[in-house]
Design a protein around this motif. Structure first.
Motif, PDB file in Angstrom:
ATOM      1  N   ALA A   1       0.842  -1.202   0.000  1.00  0.00           N
ATOM      2  CA  ALA A   1       0.000   0.000   0.000  1.00  0.00           C
ATOM      3  C   ALA A   1       0.879   1.255   0.000  1.00  0.00           C
ATOM      4  CB  ALA A   1      -0.927  -0.014   1.215  1.00  0.00           C
ATOM      5  N   ARG A   2       1.988   1.200   0.708  1.00  0.00           N
ATOM      6  CA  ARG A   2       2.923   2.340   0.765  1.00  0.00           C
ATOM      7  C   ARG A   2       3.478   2.641  -0.625  1.00  0.00           C
ATOM      8  NH1 ARG A   2       8.838   2.517   2.490  1.00  0.00           N
ATOM      9  NH2 ARG A   2       9.179   4.725   2.880  1.00  0.00           N
ATOM     10  N   ALA A   3       3.925   1.604  -1.346  1.00  0.00           N
ATOM     11  CA  ALA A   3       4.479   1.797  -2.693  1.00  0.00           C
ATOM     12  C   ALA A   3       3.426   2.338  -3.646  1.00  0.00           C
ATOM     13  CB  ALA A   3       5.053   0.484  -3.215  1.00  0.00           C
ATOM     14  N   LYS A   4       2.204   1.816  -3.540  1.00  0.00           N
ATOM     15  CA  LYS A   4       1.115   2.308  -4.389  1.00  0.00           C
ATOM     16  C   LYS A   4       0.843   3.785  -4.114  1.00  0.00           C
ATOM     17  CE  LYS A   4      -1.285  -2.142  -4.698  1.00  0.00           C
ATOM     18  NZ  LYS A   4      -2.491  -2.875  -4.262  1.00  0.00           N
ATOM     19  N   GLY A   5       0.822   4.158  -2.839  1.00  0.00           N
ATOM     20  CA  GLY A   5       0.582   5.547  -2.463  1.00  0.00           C
ATOM     21  C   GLY A   5       1.667   6.479  -2.959  1.00  0.00           C
TER      22      GLY A   5
END
Length: 135
Positions: free
Chosen positions: A59-63
């Motif tokens: 989720a961090r990378a997507k954000g």
């Protein structure tokens, strides 16, 4: 055709075949993950080269990709045009989604389960990571 021209044709054909990169079945093919963003990249042939596409991400990378203006990272080509450049080494273009930047890059096989992915922007700002094989 004379014997000399047949020999010359065979010679040049052999050189062309020897110069062709052996991409299919390259030891680098497979799924790899980077240490900091938990992005899984599938490296596979694409045309005459190798490419790497994001198949999963935290989720961090997507954000971070969304915040950079890039958009959805899943399916994104993070490595393009990777051609053999020596023993267990490939050169092409790498994409850094959280910075929305394409840069010249290299992949070096360290061993069967580790690769070093590196790239430089403007020849000055360089970064390298050791990625692990998944699966």
């Amino acid at each position: 055709m004379t014997k000399t021209s047949l020999t010359a044709a065979a010679f040049f054909a052999a050189i062309a075949l020897a110069a062709s990169p052996a991409i299919a079945g390259a030891p680098i093919e497979g799924n790899w993950t980077n240490p900091s963003e938990n992005i899984v990249v599938k490296i596979a042939p694409c045309g005459a080269a190798l490419c790497g596409h994001a198949i999963s991400a935290s989720a961090r990378a997507k954000g971070k990709a969304m915040n950079s203006g890039f958009g959805n990272i899943l399916g994104a080509p993070l490595m393009k045009g990777m051609m053999p450049a020596g023993a267990a080494r490939w050169k092409g273009t790498v994409f850094v989604p959280d910075r929305n930047i394409h840069a010249p890059g290299t992949i070096q096989m360290i061993n069967a389960d580790r690769i070093k992915v590196s790239g430089c922007v403007w020849g000055l700002l360089c970064k390298a990571q050791v990625w692990k094989r998944v699966g």
